[in-house]
Design a protein around this motif. Sequence first.
Motif, PDB file in Angstrom:
ATOM      1  N   SER A  63     -12.216  -3.816   0.514  1.00  0.00           N
ATOM      2  CA  SER A  63     -11.722  -2.446   0.441  1.00  0.00           C
ATOM      3  C   SER A  63     -10.207  -2.416   0.261  1.00  0.00           C
ATOM      4  O   SER A  63      -9.678  -1.651  -0.556  1.00  0.00           O
ATOM      5  N   LEU A  64      -9.505  -3.251   1.012  1.00  0.00           N
ATOM      6  CA  LEU A  64      -8.047  -3.323   0.861  1.00  0.00           C
ATOM      7  C   LEU A  64      -7.654  -3.785  -0.533  1.00  0.00           C
ATOM      8  O   LEU A  64      -6.620  -3.369  -1.072  1.00  0.00           O
ATOM      9  N   HIS A  86       0.833  -1.211   0.000  1.00  0.00           N
ATOM     10  CA  HIS A  86       0.000   0.000   0.000  1.00  0.00           C
ATOM     11  C   HIS A  86       0.870   1.265   0.000  1.00  0.00           C
ATOM     12  O   HIS A  86       0.466   2.294  -0.546  1.00  0.00           O
ATOM     13  N   GLY A 101      -9.368  -3.105  -3.173  1.00  0.00           N
ATOM     14  CA  GLY A 101      -9.773  -2.084  -4.137  1.00  0.00           C
ATOM     15  C   GLY A 101     -10.968  -2.477  -4.980  1.00  0.00           C
ATOM     16  O   GLY A 101     -11.088  -2.070  -6.142  1.00  0.00           O
ATOM     17  N   LYS A 103      -7.781   3.834  -4.688  1.00  0.00           N
ATOM     18  CA  LYS A 103      -6.979   3.348  -5.822  1.00  0.00           C
ATOM     19  C   LYS A 103      -7.324   4.100  -7.102  1.00  0.00           C
ATOM     20  O   LYS A 103      -6.438   4.425  -7.914  1.00  0.00           O
ATOM     21  N   GLY A 134     -11.789   1.698  -0.507  1.00  0.00           N
ATOM     22  CA  GLY A 134     -10.499   1.316  -1.082  1.00  0.00           C
ATOM     23  C   GLY A 134     -10.464   1.485  -2.590  1.00  0.00           C
ATOM     24  O   GLY A 134      -9.422   1.842  -3.164  1.00  0.00           O
ATOM     25  N   TYR A 142      -6.856   7.820   0.106  1.00  0.00           N
ATOM     26  CA  TYR A 142      -6.272   6.480   0.222  1.00  0.00           C
ATOM     27  C   TYR A 142      -5.963   6.162   1.683  1.00  0.00           C
ATOM     28  O   TYR A 142      -6.223   5.052   2.164  1.00  0.00           O
ATOM     29  N   THR A 193     -16.782   2.986   5.181  1.00  0.00           N
ATOM     30  CA  THR A 193     -16.149   2.361   4.013  1.00  0.00           C
ATOM     31  C   THR A 193     -17.139   2.252   2.861  1.00  0.00           C
ATOM     32  O   THR A 193     -16.800   2.539   1.700  1.00  0.00           O
ATOM     33  N   ALA A 209      -9.277   5.403   3.543  1.00  0.00           N
ATOM     34  CA  ALA A 209      -9.811   4.087   3.176  1.00  0.00           C
ATOM     35  C   ALA A 209      -8.969   2.969   3.767  1.00  0.00           C
ATOM     36  O   ALA A 209      -9.495   1.993   4.326  1.00  0.00           O
ATOM     37  N   TYR A 210      -7.661   3.113   3.658  1.00  0.00           N
ATOM     38  CA  TYR A 210      -6.749   2.089   4.174  1.00  0.00           C
ATOM     39  C   TYR A 210      -6.851   1.986   5.695  1.00  0.00           C
ATOM     40  O   TYR A 210      -6.856   0.892   6.261  1.00  0.00           O
TER      41      TYR A 210
END
Length: 458
Positions: free
Chosen positions: A367-368, A295, A370, A380, A376, A317, A444, A320-321
């Motif tokens: 989400s991780l 990431h 994308g 991205k 996420g 980003y 999220t 979200a992360y």
Amino acid sequence: MGAIITLSILALVVLYLGLFKVKSMLLPVSILGFLVAIGFLWFDWNSTSGPLYSGMVHFDHYAIVFSILCIAVTLCIFVVSKGYFDQEGQVAEYYSLLIFSLTGAVLVNSYHNFSMLFLGIEIMSVALYILVGIRKRDKASNEAALKYFIMGAFSTGFLLFGIALLYGATGSFDLSEVKEYVVNNPQAISPLFYGGILFLIVGLTFKVGAVPFHFWTPDVYDGAPILITSYMSTVVKVASFAGLLRLFSYSLLPLQDFWTPVFLVIAILTLFVGNISALMQSSFKRMLAYSSVSHAGYMLFAIIAVGATSANSIFAYGLAYSLATIVAFTGLILVKKTTGSEHFEAFNGLGKRNPMLAFAMTVAMLSLAGIPLTAGFIGKFMMFSSVMENYHIVLLVLAVVNAAIAVYYYLKVVVAMYFRDSEESCVNVQWNYSIVLFLAVVLTIIIGVYPDYLLKLI
């Protein structure tokens, strides 16, 4: 500046509450202090004042939004921590050190002078050297703390040497004066200045966990207590990127042709090393550590393609992360309480044992990875858009390949939860965990479906 003063006083108050054995007040007082600090930042939003204290710090919109994000994430970690540190018998020390580290993060977000950058990074890091190894009887924790301390001290040397070279060339630590030097002397910039930039890149990319300065990341994240790992992979990473972007998008922007190729190589290496290493892990916690490295590679896109949207891109980003990572580590804490394991197998059958927790973990993993309709994906999308606008097509193609790799190892958790059976008992979720999981999952999804406001924030 009120936020920094509030957090500094809060850390001391929490320490004294522990000294006088008032443990029941630690969490409420900490949460109240965080809200007051956010209030100060909120009232600073419409302020027109420039850099404060002889140009040391500058609470512009950029610093305010990143500082609020760091404080809000830390607040969530504190809510989850209720009962987590009780068995250690050092609750006040945990809270106080985390707040001191957060104070350093706010300084890194708002610095306008290299001396404040250095102080912010050191305040943020020194507290973590202690927190990583605070479980004195845990050998993995001790090893992680030693590695983090040694590597951190090494990277600090590079950072200081870079600052010294820039000072030697410009005669100033102030970001505005450094920028004036670059703009006014484009053809007569000292070789010392270029050397200083390279040393700064080494020192700062260590803090964000980018390749080839990432070697500390998996062992430190794996050996530290889960909540400390959660803090390091969210607040520390977001603040470090905020500090990195402020420097290269403001003072050093005229020399973009010099440092962009360096970041380009680092980003590509970071993506491939992080994702391929994560693909090979059997431990969920260690997988998250390597995915954290990958990431960092995506977040470097905003610096490589630096422009008007870079700050928004990194903020989106980072938000979200952070949301997905909090859910992932919270789920790991709950599952580990039941199974005693941090491996993927610990999540087997979670869809039946606790459907709501499994749903939250699924949203976090998507989400991780994308996947659309999650925050996420928006993060991205913004990173990829900035790269496309600046014609880094090769980087974009490589990023898409790495995103596909990431989908595989994130979905391993989803497969384990819904398609594997387990004889473990039901996973109980306490009210404090439920609050954080609910808020993180809802945000999220909302950001993934309706991102318009987020795209215009800074």
